[in-house]
Motif scaffolding. Structure first.
Motif, PDB file in Angstrom:
ATOM      1  N   THR A  24       3.236  -9.531   2.671  1.00 60.26           N
ATOM      2  CA  THR A  24       2.072  -9.095   1.924  1.00 60.26           C
ATOM      3  C   THR A  24       2.287  -8.891   0.518  1.00 60.26           C
ATOM      4  O   THR A  24       3.557  -8.771  -0.258  1.00 60.26           O
ATOM      5  CB  THR A  24       2.327  -7.003   2.170  1.00 60.26           C
ATOM      6  N   ASN A  55      -1.232  -4.539   8.156  1.00 62.41           N
ATOM      7  CA  ASN A  55      -0.118  -3.662   6.663  1.00 62.41           C
ATOM      8  C   ASN A  55      -0.791  -2.580   6.701  1.00 62.41           C
ATOM      9  O   ASN A  55      -1.874  -1.921   6.959  1.00 62.41           O
ATOM     10  CB  ASN A  55      -0.862  -4.745   5.843  1.00 62.41           C
ATOM     11  N   LYS A  85       4.141  -3.788   0.672  1.00 55.96           N
ATOM     12  CA  LYS A  85       4.136  -2.919   1.813  1.00 55.96           C
ATOM     13  C   LYS A  85       4.360  -3.098   2.953  1.00 55.96           C
ATOM     14  O   LYS A  85       4.134  -4.765   3.253  1.00 55.96           O
ATOM     15  CB  LYS A  85       3.069  -2.516   1.663  1.00 55.96           C
ATOM     16  N   ARG A  86       5.341  -3.426   3.804  1.00 54.36           N
ATOM     17  CA  ARG A  86       5.042  -3.236   5.370  1.00 54.36           C
ATOM     18  C   ARG A  86       3.730  -3.659   6.620  1.00 54.36           C
ATOM     19  O   ARG A  86       2.800  -3.113   6.178  1.00 54.36           O
ATOM     20  CB  ARG A  86       6.093  -2.390   6.007  1.00 54.36           C
ATOM     21  N   GLU A 144       7.886  -6.395   4.649  1.00 53.34           N
ATOM     22  CA  GLU A 144       6.880  -6.628   4.583  1.00 53.34           C
ATOM     23  C   GLU A 144       6.243  -8.026   5.075  1.00 53.34           C
ATOM     24  O   GLU A 144       5.451  -8.900   4.646  1.00 53.34           O
ATOM     25  CB  GLU A 144       6.908  -6.470   2.565  1.00 53.34           C
ATOM     26  N   GLY A 193       7.946  -7.717  -2.611  1.00 53.35           N
ATOM     27  CA  GLY A 193       8.946  -7.178  -1.609  1.00 53.35           C
ATOM     28  C   GLY A 193      10.455  -6.804  -2.241  1.00 53.35           C
ATOM     29  O   GLY A 193      11.176  -8.039  -3.227  1.00 53.35           O
TER      30      GLY A 193
END
Length: 388
Positions: free
Chosen positions: A347, A330, A351-352, A198, A84
């Protein structure tokens, strides 16, 4: 006397060769001089070939200088394939704890090893039952942890650094005669975990400046009176987008649903099903690598409390069991990878991720949330106050 770089090709044979090639100067090469613009233009097709060498040499010098300036703890980052946009920043020196503060066994170990944890064989059976003064000690350290996390929450704002949060947590712990449990735990270098966007968990506080729209998890554990208390929250900073807000609320509600199941006779493995269903209903996934855990005299002990469905955790809840529930939720895949610092879990798709955690004790009728705020008899999501 400076000779013309054109040599015998010079069309003027002038002795005044004072026109320096600007590209040679740009690449920090030995200057090449020409008689005038006409000479320079005529010799340019042959001369410019040396600039490719100069460009490479300049890039090599720059890379060497940058490598020399990179702190040892970031040496891995130049070749790491980040998932990320977040990148590690410079860290400040590890903060110190005064001698008056009682320490866990790993605090002074060169490798940060907890020999007491390594000797522990509780697993899912023969779990420690807390009562009397021991339970009061656990309740006290959890109350201190609650106060420390609230201090950290007040420090979170756009432009604040994760290192500043670490300072606030460290000082708040010492003010309460607590040792910050993460410090030197298997050589973790800071007093709190700060996990941004992330990052799933175990983010090391550094000089990253929190941005408008970030989500930031702060994971606090305090040690005092011989016991640990563990809790965390994910804070929304500034104008968080709709997807991010949904993620944070989903993580909060996953924890809420799991805690509602906690009572004598509940199987530890059953919590994961409730968490998984709610996460899936909201298009989210549940991290499988990390789980809740027993806590008290030890930072981490049995039982293991997985947050995903169809897990094989052992054990049945009994009155006096003390443990954490801390689902990590997630937006994308549940899979994680770890940065080259051997701590920061992110991740796999960049993604967050969001998380909430409480330490609880099973009672004869249900469960007491030991890390709850004093004015919060029930867990309620309140977007206007970030969360409750």
């Amino acid at each position: 006397m400076v000779s013309c770089a054109a040599g015998s090709s010079c069309i003027t044979n002038s002795q005044d060769c004072s026109l320096a090639c600007p590209t040679c100067t740009k690449y920090e090469m030995t200057p090449s001089y020409f008689c005038n613009q006409e000479c320079f233009k005529k010799f340019w097709p042959q001369h410019k070939s040396i600039h490719a060498i100069g460009k490479k040499l300049q890039a090599a010098r720059k890379a060497q200088a940058e490598a020399a300036a990179v702190p040892d703890h970031l040496a891995w980052a130049s070749a790491y394939n980040f998932t990320g946009p977040l990148r590690p920043r410079e860290q400040t020196p590890t903060r110190t704890v005064p001698a008056r503060i009682r320490r866990p066994d790993y605090a002074t170990d060169p490798d940060g090893r907890s020999r007491e944890e390594e000797a522990d064989k509780s697993g899912g059976r023969n779990l420690k039952v807390y009562s009397g003064q021991e339970l009061e000690d656990v309740k006290h350290t959890c109350k201190m942890g609650r106060e420390v996390l609230d201090c950290a929450g007040r420090a979170i704002r756009v432009g604040a650094t994760c290192d500043e949060i670490d300072r606030v947590v460290h000082e708040a712990c010492l003010e309460r005669d607590c040792y910050p449990s993460p410090l030197n735990y298997y050589n973790f270098p800071k007093s709190v975990c700060t996990s941004v966007n992330e990052v799933i968990c175990h983010g090391i506080p550094d000089k990253y400046e929190i941005q408008d729209g970030d989500i930031v998890n702060v994971d606090v554990t305090t040690y005092t009176r011989g016991c640990h208390g563990d809790l965390n929250e994910t804070f929304m900073v500034g104008d968080v987008d709709e997807e991010g807000r949904m993620l944070v609320e989903t993580a909060f509600t996953c924890l809420q649903k799991a805690l509602a199941m906690c009572k004598p006779g509940t199987l530890y493995r059953d919590l994961g099903g409730a968490i998984h269903r709610h996460a899936k209903d909201n298009g989210c996934s549940v991290v499988k690598t990390y789980c809740g855990h027993g806590i008290g005299n030890l930072f981490h002990t049995g039982p293991n409390v997985p947050h995903y469905a169809k897990n094989k955790a052992k054990g049945v809840m009994r009155e006096g069991h003390v443990f954490t529930v801390e689902p990590m939720i997630n937006l994308g895949t549940w899979e994680d990878v770890t940065w080259g610092d051997n701590w920061t879990a992110v991740t796999r798709d960049g993604k967050r991720s969001a998380q909430f955690e409480h330490t609880v004790v099973v009672t004869d009728k249900g469960v007491d949330i030991l890390t709850m705020r004093d004015d919060e008899p029930v867990m309620v999501w309140d977007a206007s106050k970030n969360q409750r």
